[in-house]
Design a protein around this motif. Structure first.
Motif, PDB file in Angstrom:
ATOM      1  N   GLY A 165      48.639  29.158  35.630  1.00  0.00           N
ATOM      2  CA  GLY A 165      49.379  29.855  36.374  1.00  0.00           C
ATOM      3  C   GLY A 165      48.465  30.973  36.878  1.00  0.00           C
ATOM      4  O   GLY A 165      48.391  31.477  37.879  1.00  0.00           O
ATOM      5  N   ILE A 166      47.980  31.699  35.634  1.00  0.00           N
ATOM      6  CA  ILE A 166      47.182  32.939  35.834  1.00  0.00           C
ATOM      7  C   ILE A 166      45.879  32.603  36.571  1.00  0.00           C
ATOM      8  O   ILE A 166      45.500  33.377  37.591  1.00  0.00           O
ATOM      9  CB  ILE A 166      46.922  33.425  34.506  1.00  0.00           C
ATOM     10  CG1 ILE A 166      48.050  34.095  33.922  1.00  0.00           C
ATOM     11  CG2 ILE A 166      45.656  34.722  34.740  1.00  0.00           C
ATOM     12  CD1 ILE A 166      47.843  34.539  32.472  1.00  0.00           C
ATOM     13  N   LYS A 167      45.348  31.410  36.360  1.00  0.00           N
ATOM     14  CA  LYS A 167      44.136  31.151  37.115  1.00  0.00           C
ATOM     15  C   LYS A 167      44.395  30.942  38.785  1.00  0.00           C
ATOM     16  O   LYS A 167      43.633  31.488  39.483  1.00  0.00           O
ATOM     17  CB  LYS A 167      43.596  29.854  36.543  1.00  0.00           C
ATOM     18  CG  LYS A 167      42.112  29.278  37.191  1.00  0.00           C
ATOM     19  CD  LYS A 167      41.508  28.181  36.700  1.00  0.00           C
ATOM     20  CE  LYS A 167      40.284  27.656  37.143  1.00  0.00           C
ATOM     21  NZ  LYS A 167      39.888  26.356  36.733  1.00  0.00           N
ATOM     22  N   THR A 168      45.576  30.244  39.108  1.00  0.00           N
ATOM     23  CA  THR A 168      45.701  29.861  40.301  1.00  0.00           C
ATOM     24  C   THR A 168      46.246  31.249  40.776  1.00  0.00           C
ATOM     25  O   THR A 168      45.952  31.474  42.155  1.00  0.00           O
ATOM     26  CB  THR A 168      47.026  28.956  40.261  1.00  0.00           C
ATOM     27  OG1 THR A 168      46.823  27.652  39.626  1.00  0.00           O
ATOM     28  CG2 THR A 168      47.413  28.676  41.758  1.00  0.00           C
ATOM     29  N   TYR A 169      46.982  32.023  40.269  1.00  0.00           N
ATOM     30  CA  TYR A 169      47.498  33.572  40.934  1.00  0.00           C
ATOM     31  C   TYR A 169      45.982  34.269  41.462  1.00  0.00           C
ATOM     32  O   TYR A 169      45.924  34.906  42.200  1.00  0.00           O
ATOM     33  CB  TYR A 169      48.272  34.399  40.027  1.00  0.00           C
ATOM     34  CG  TYR A 169      48.405  35.639  40.138  1.00  0.00           C
ATOM     35  CD1 TYR A 169      49.410  35.916  41.305  1.00  0.00           C
ATOM     36  CD2 TYR A 169      47.930  36.544  39.585  1.00  0.00           C
ATOM     37  CE1 TYR A 169      49.584  37.241  41.731  1.00  0.00           C
ATOM     38  CE2 TYR A 169      48.094  37.917  40.047  1.00  0.00           C
ATOM     39  CZ  TYR A 169      48.778  38.166  41.058  1.00  0.00           C
ATOM     40  OH  TYR A 169      49.540  39.447  41.590  1.00  0.00           O
ATOM     41  N   ASN A 170      45.223  34.099  40.302  1.00  0.00           N
ATOM     42  CA  ASN A 170      43.857  34.860  40.630  1.00  0.00           C
ATOM     43  C   ASN A 170      43.158  34.310  41.775  1.00  0.00           C
ATOM     44  O   ASN A 170      42.427  35.150  42.639  1.00  0.00           O
ATOM     45  CB  ASN A 170      43.046  35.115  39.412  1.00  0.00           C
ATOM     46  CG  ASN A 170      43.447  36.000  38.315  1.00  0.00           C
ATOM     47  OD1 ASN A 170      44.449  36.925  38.683  1.00  0.00           O
ATOM     48  ND2 ASN A 170      43.268  35.729  37.199  1.00  0.00           N
ATOM     49  N   GLN A 171      43.161  33.037  42.271  1.00  0.00           N
ATOM     50  CA  GLN A 171      42.496  32.598  43.057  1.00  0.00           C
ATOM     51  C   GLN A 171      42.929  32.826  44.377  1.00  0.00           C
ATOM     52  O   GLN A 171      42.346  33.112  45.576  1.00  0.00           O
ATOM     53  CB  GLN A 171      42.171  30.860  43.095  1.00  0.00           C
ATOM     54  CG  GLN A 171      41.366  30.337  41.967  1.00  0.00           C
ATOM     55  CD  GLN A 171      41.533  29.006  41.812  1.00  0.00           C
ATOM     56  OE1 GLN A 171      42.434  28.291  42.229  1.00  0.00           O
ATOM     57  NE2 GLN A 171      40.325  28.455  40.975  1.00  0.00           N
ATOM     58  N   ILE A 172      44.534  32.649  44.599  1.00  0.00           N
ATOM     59  CA  ILE A 172      44.989  33.104  45.685  1.00  0.00           C
ATOM     60  C   ILE A 172      45.012  34.645  46.115  1.00  0.00           C
ATOM     61  O   ILE A 172      44.910  34.859  47.262  1.00  0.00           O
ATOM     62  CB  ILE A 172      46.663  32.633  45.493  1.00  0.00           C
ATOM     63  CG1 ILE A 172      46.995  31.131  45.381  1.00  0.00           C
ATOM     64  CG2 ILE A 172      47.561  33.179  46.629  1.00  0.00           C
ATOM     65  CD1 ILE A 172      48.097  30.702  44.853  1.00  0.00           C
ATOM     66  N   ARG A 173      44.918  35.321  45.022  1.00  0.00           N
ATOM     67  CA  ARG A 173      45.012  36.682  45.256  1.00  0.00           C
ATOM     68  C   ARG A 173      43.663  36.986  45.605  1.00  0.00           C
ATOM     69  O   ARG A 173      43.309  37.839  46.870  1.00  0.00           O
ATOM     70  CB  ARG A 173      45.096  37.351  44.070  1.00  0.00           C
ATOM     71  CG  ARG A 173      44.948  39.007  44.150  1.00  0.00           C
ATOM     72  CD  ARG A 173      45.518  39.745  42.604  1.00  0.00           C
ATOM     73  NE  ARG A 173      44.897  40.926  42.735  1.00  0.00           N
ATOM     74  CZ  ARG A 173      44.526  41.708  41.541  1.00  0.00           C
ATOM     75  NH1 ARG A 173      44.941  41.244  40.505  1.00  0.00           N
ATOM     76  NH2 ARG A 173      44.420  42.912  41.782  1.00  0.00           N
ATOM     77  N   GLY A 174      42.401  36.405  45.239  1.00  0.00           N
ATOM     78  CA  GLY A 174      41.172  36.658  45.719  1.00  0.00           C
ATOM     79  C   GLY A 174      40.795  36.065  47.072  1.00  0.00           C
ATOM     80  O   GLY A 174      40.498  36.855  48.049  1.00  0.00           O
ATOM     81  N   GLN A 175      41.490  34.943  47.404  1.00  0.00           N
ATOM     82  CA  GLN A 175      41.715  34.606  48.933  1.00  0.00           C
ATOM     83  C   GLN A 175      42.269  35.698  49.810  1.00  0.00           C
ATOM     84  O   GLN A 175      41.783  35.800  50.927  1.00  0.00           O
ATOM     85  CB  GLN A 175      42.205  32.973  49.049  1.00  0.00           C
ATOM     86  CG  GLN A 175      41.410  32.153  48.226  1.00  0.00           C
ATOM     87  CD  GLN A 175      41.966  30.733  48.368  1.00  0.00           C
ATOM     88  OE1 GLN A 175      43.064  30.492  48.793  1.00  0.00           O
ATOM     89  NE2 GLN A 175      41.403  29.836  48.149  1.00  0.00           N
ATOM     90  N   LEU A 176      43.309  36.129  49.559  1.00  0.00           N
ATOM     91  CA  LEU A 176      44.098  36.994  50.328  1.00  0.00           C
ATOM     92  C   LEU A 176      43.379  38.320  50.562  1.00  0.00           C
ATOM     93  O   LEU A 176      43.218  38.932  51.726  1.00  0.00           O
ATOM     94  CB  LEU A 176      45.546  37.321  49.657  1.00  0.00           C
ATOM     95  CG  LEU A 176      46.552  36.058  49.770  1.00  0.00           C
ATOM     96  CD1 LEU A 176      47.772  36.497  48.912  1.00  0.00           C
ATOM     97  CD2 LEU A 176      46.935  35.939  51.225  1.00  0.00           C
ATOM     98  N   GLN A 177      42.698  38.736  49.545  1.00  0.00           N
ATOM     99  CA  GLN A 177      41.804  40.064  49.613  1.00  0.00           C
ATOM    100  C   GLN A 177      40.804  39.740  50.480  1.00  0.00           C
ATOM    101  O   GLN A 177      40.093  40.539  51.130  1.00  0.00           O
ATOM    102  CB  GLN A 177      41.313  40.446  48.340  1.00  0.00           C
ATOM    103  CG  GLN A 177      42.512  41.030  47.427  1.00  0.00           C
ATOM    104  CD  GLN A 177      42.150  41.499  46.033  1.00  0.00           C
ATOM    105  OE1 GLN A 177      40.820  41.221  45.624  1.00  0.00           O
ATOM    106  NE2 GLN A 177      42.968  42.448  45.406  1.00  0.00           N
ATOM    107  N   ASP A 178      39.946  38.362  50.368  1.00  0.00           N
ATOM    108  CA  ASP A 178      38.739  38.106  51.012  1.00  0.00           C
ATOM    109  C   ASP A 178      39.403  37.994  52.808  1.00  0.00           C
ATOM    110  O   ASP A 178      38.624  38.483  53.648  1.00  0.00           O
ATOM    111  CB  ASP A 178      38.032  36.686  50.911  1.00  0.00           C
ATOM    112  CG  ASP A 178      37.451  36.796  49.594  1.00  0.00           C
ATOM    113  OD1 ASP A 178      37.018  38.112  49.004  1.00  0.00           O
ATOM    114  OD2 ASP A 178      37.215  35.820  48.958  1.00  0.00           O
ATOM    115  N   ASN A 179      40.570  37.613  53.087  1.00  0.00           N
ATOM    116  CA  ASN A 179      41.075  37.383  54.256  1.00  0.00           C
ATOM    117  C   ASN A 179      41.339  38.929  54.885  1.00  0.00           C
ATOM    118  O   ASN A 179      41.202  39.160  56.153  1.00  0.00           O
ATOM    119  CB  ASN A 179      42.218  36.591  54.489  1.00  0.00           C
ATOM    120  CG  ASN A 179      41.896  35.182  54.132  1.00  0.00           C
ATOM    121  OD1 ASN A 179      40.877  34.647  54.250  1.00  0.00           O
ATOM    122  ND2 ASN A 179      42.931  34.374  53.690  1.00  0.00           N
TER     123      ASN A 179
END
Length: 134
Positions: free
Chosen positions: A117-131
């Protein structure tokens, strides 16, 4: 006169009904014998075995514990206390192993779930920041 097969110390009189006693009216006469047991009755762990079967049942250990619990209760009912202790001890051992393995498996599941869950949250957060920076 007492029977020869029963010595006086082991002879217990049973209730005598409808007999006239000297100076008493007709009635019941009872003799009460109280015996103390020094050992507690053997444990069969039946409730814990059912719990192990329903909730923590790795490798069907809960089912094995339930089997030995039922055997222990049957032996206790039959009056064989030594066999009841033996089966009860085995049921307790299988319940303990089942509980330990169940807690370990549940802990591994929770740790894995939280880590993913933490790994998935960090990936989604990173993609949102890149966008947002594009």
């Amino acid at each position: 006169m007492e029977p020869a097969a029963f010595p006086r110390s082991e002879f217990v009189s049973l209730p005598e009904k409808n007999r006239e006693f000297q100076g008493e009216a007709r009635g019941d006469h009872h003799t009460t014998v109280m015996m103390k047991t020094t050992e507690p009755p053997p444990r069969d762990y039946i409730v814990w075995s059912i719990f192990s079967l329903v909730y923590f049942n790795p490798c069907c250990l809960g089912l094995v514990a339930l089997y030995y619990s039922v055997k222990a209760r049957d032996r206790k009912t039959a009056g064989d206390l030594e066999a009841s202790r033996k089966f009860g001890s085995k049921a307790g051992w299988f319940n303990k192993v089942s509980l330990i393995l169940g807690v370990v498996v549940f802990s591994i599941f929770v740790i894995t779930f939280i880590t993913l869950g933490i790994k998935t949250y960090n990936q989604i957060r990173g993609q949102l920041q890149d966008n947002l920076h594009v």
